[in-house]
Design a protein around this motif. Structure first.
Motif, PDB file in Angstrom:
ATOM      1  N   GLN A  14       0.863  -1.175   0.000  1.00  0.00           N
ATOM      2  CA  GLN A  14       0.000   0.000   0.000  1.00  0.00           C
ATOM      3  C   GLN A  14       0.902   1.227   0.000  1.00  0.00           C
ATOM      4  O   GLN A  14       1.924   1.244   0.690  1.00  0.00           O
ATOM      5  CB  GLN A  14      -0.893   0.059   1.260  1.00  0.00           C
ATOM      6  N   ALA A  16      -0.145   5.129   0.467  1.00  0.00           N
ATOM      7  CA  ALA A  16      -1.171   6.170   0.592  1.00  0.00           C
ATOM      8  C   ALA A  16      -0.460   7.500   0.772  1.00  0.00           C
ATOM      9  O   ALA A  16       0.279   7.689   1.743  1.00  0.00           O
ATOM     10  CB  ALA A  16      -2.075   5.874   1.783  1.00  0.00           C
ATOM     11  N   THR A  30       2.593   3.713   4.317  1.00  0.00           N
ATOM     12  CA  THR A  30       2.924   2.697   3.316  1.00  0.00           C
ATOM     13  C   THR A  30       3.179   1.350   3.982  1.00  0.00           C
ATOM     14  O   THR A  30       3.565   1.295   5.156  1.00  0.00           O
ATOM     15  CB  THR A  30       4.148   3.135   2.473  1.00  0.00           C
ATOM     16  N   SER A 208      -4.608   0.730   5.287  1.00  0.00           N
ATOM     17  CA  SER A 208      -5.739  -0.087   4.837  1.00  0.00           C
ATOM     18  C   SER A 208      -5.924  -1.268   5.791  1.00  0.00           C
ATOM     19  O   SER A 208      -5.094  -2.187   5.828  1.00  0.00           O
ATOM     20  CB  SER A 208      -5.463  -0.585   3.412  1.00  0.00           C
ATOM     21  N   LEU A 211      -6.296  -4.661   3.986  1.00  0.00           N
ATOM     22  CA  LEU A 211      -5.001  -5.214   3.546  1.00  0.00           C
ATOM     23  C   LEU A 211      -4.278  -5.866   4.716  1.00  0.00           C
ATOM     24  O   LEU A 211      -3.721  -6.964   4.580  1.00  0.00           O
ATOM     25  CB  LEU A 211      -4.136  -4.115   2.912  1.00  0.00           C
ATOM     26  N   LEU A 227      -3.983  -4.557  -3.094  1.00  0.00           N
ATOM     27  CA  LEU A 227      -2.772  -3.777  -3.336  1.00  0.00           C
ATOM     28  C   LEU A 227      -3.190  -2.411  -3.882  1.00  0.00           C
ATOM     29  O   LEU A 227      -4.043  -2.330  -4.763  1.00  0.00           O
ATOM     30  CB  LEU A 227      -1.874  -4.480  -4.365  1.00  0.00           C
ATOM     31  N   ILE A 228      -2.590  -1.352  -3.349  1.00  0.00           N
ATOM     32  CA  ILE A 228      -3.008  -0.014  -3.808  1.00  0.00           C
ATOM     33  C   ILE A 228      -1.856   0.991  -3.711  1.00  0.00           C
ATOM     34  O   ILE A 228      -1.110   0.979  -2.736  1.00  0.00           O
ATOM     35  CB  ILE A 228      -4.249   0.475  -3.025  1.00  0.00           C
ATOM     36  N   ASN A 229      -1.735   1.809  -4.723  1.00  0.00           N
ATOM     37  CA  ASN A 229      -0.626   2.762  -4.802  1.00  0.00           C
ATOM     38  C   ASN A 229      -1.143   4.104  -5.322  1.00  0.00           C
ATOM     39  O   ASN A 229      -1.506   4.222  -6.489  1.00  0.00           O
ATOM     40  CB  ASN A 229       0.447   2.206  -5.750  1.00  0.00           C
ATOM     41  N   ASP A 230      -1.142   5.113  -4.442  1.00  0.00           N
ATOM     42  CA  ASP A 230      -1.633   6.444  -4.845  1.00  0.00           C
ATOM     43  C   ASP A 230      -0.733   7.104  -5.893  1.00  0.00           C
ATOM     44  O   ASP A 230      -1.141   8.081  -6.520  1.00  0.00           O
ATOM     45  CB  ASP A 230      -1.701   7.372  -3.624  1.00  0.00           C
TER      46      ASP A 230
END
Ligand code: C5P
Length: 311
Positions: A14, A16, A30, A208, A211, A227-230
């Motif tokens: 992650q 953010a 992160t 998250s 997550l 999975l997430i990436n700003d």
């Protein structure tokens, strides 16, 4: 007299990104995850400090004081009160440069550990962590490895409870991306959306919870979709071809597909080692990426692998 340290690359499970702080950095949350793609750094006694680089992208790495590894050795010598200490630093690179995998930060962390042993400074792990944070946002994580939550600008770490092993295919781009440029593009995209009225007010970034729950389960099928990436929209706007790479990975069965950090490396999560190999073969065959490697995580941070000093 020489000490060799092995140090891993990282991906962000992650990332953010919050508002810009007064010091120009972005506050972030992160989830760092160290993977089995390693650089090796050897520190050897010398009369004059120098850096030699071999391996992946070696020609793109500076060998003067602008190299973070040189700055790491200087900062350590100063903190330990060693005037005029010199070291020959040999960096064997497998982590590509400007790839979103924190390779430069990893080399700086490895240099801290190698020189600390070479010079027998007596500094504590806490001292090294403080020096690491002064060198760069990702350097403290490269010291510890594993899976960890980073806050502040990434340097404040807490361990994350993660079970299991995760298998990845990492697809390298043809050209690197500047981290600073990717953050600046992220700000620009957000400002444009805010001006168009479709951006909610952005508060402090948050970890998250789904997550973290998925990571405790150890099940990659649960982790993949979370999975997430700003920074991904910014990386994609700077290198639109990355969309094709991400789509190709999903088509070939990746459980999750994400730009790693500021990119351009794309990280694809597979259900097991065999699927990661199949994914790597398919992505290599697609010709979209410069190269594809397999890696697994979590792995430990910077660690001494050879110590040729008189005991
Ligand atoms: O800390 P580091 O030197 O690796 O950061 C490189 C660049 O990335 C910074 O100069 C800054 O532009 C950007 N950055 C940021 N916010 C962070 C981390 C990095 O804006 N939390």
């Amino acid at each position: 007299m020489a000490v060799t340290v092995r140090v891993p690359a990282k991906v962000n499970l992650q990332l953010a990104v919050g508002p810009v702080r007064a010091d120009g950095y972005h506050s972030l949350v992160t989830v760092f995850h160290a993977v089995s793609l390693f650089d090796e750094v050897t520190a050897a006694a010398a009369d004059k400090t120098a850096i030699a680089v071999t391996g992946e992208d070696a020609a793109a790495v500076p060998t003067d004081r602008s190299n973070l590894a040189w700055q790491a050795a200087s900062a350590l010598a100063k903190a330990a009160g060693l005037r005029g200490a010199a070291v020959r630093i040999e960096i064997r690179k497998r982590i590509p440069v400007a790839a979103g995998l924190a390779g430069g930060s990893a080399d700086a962390a490895a240099t801290l550990v190698a020189c600390n042993e070479l010079w027998q400074t007596g500094l504590s792990a806490r001292d090294l962590a403080g020096l690491a944070a002064s060198l760069g946002s990702d350097v403290p994580f490269a010291l510890v490895g594993g899976t960890a939550v980073g806050r502040g600008r990434g340097e404040h770490l807490t361990a994350a409870l993660a079970a299991g092993t995760y298998h990845w295919a990492l697809a390298f781009g043809h050209e690197g991306l500047s981290t600073a440029q990717v953050y600046a593009t992220c700000d620009r995209l957000r400002a444009a959306r805010a001006a168009a009225g479709d951006q909610p007010r952005r508060g402090e970034p948050e970890l998250s919870k789904p997550l973290m729950t998925a990571l405790r389960s150890g099940d990659p099928a649960q982790v993949g979709p979370l999975l997430i990436n700003d920074l991904q929209p910014a990386a994609l706007s700077l290198q639109p071809d990355l969309r094709r790479a991400l789509a190709a990975g999903r088509e070939h069965g990746a459980l999750g597909a994400i730009v790693s950090g500021s990119g351009p490396t794309c990280a694809f999560l597979a259900s097991d080692a065999a699927r990661a190999r199949e994914l790597a073969v398919a992505l290599t065959g697609s010709g979209i990426c410069r190269a594809v490697v397999r890696a697994s995580g979590p792995v430990p941070g910077a660690a001494i692998v050879r110590d040729n000093q008189p005991s």
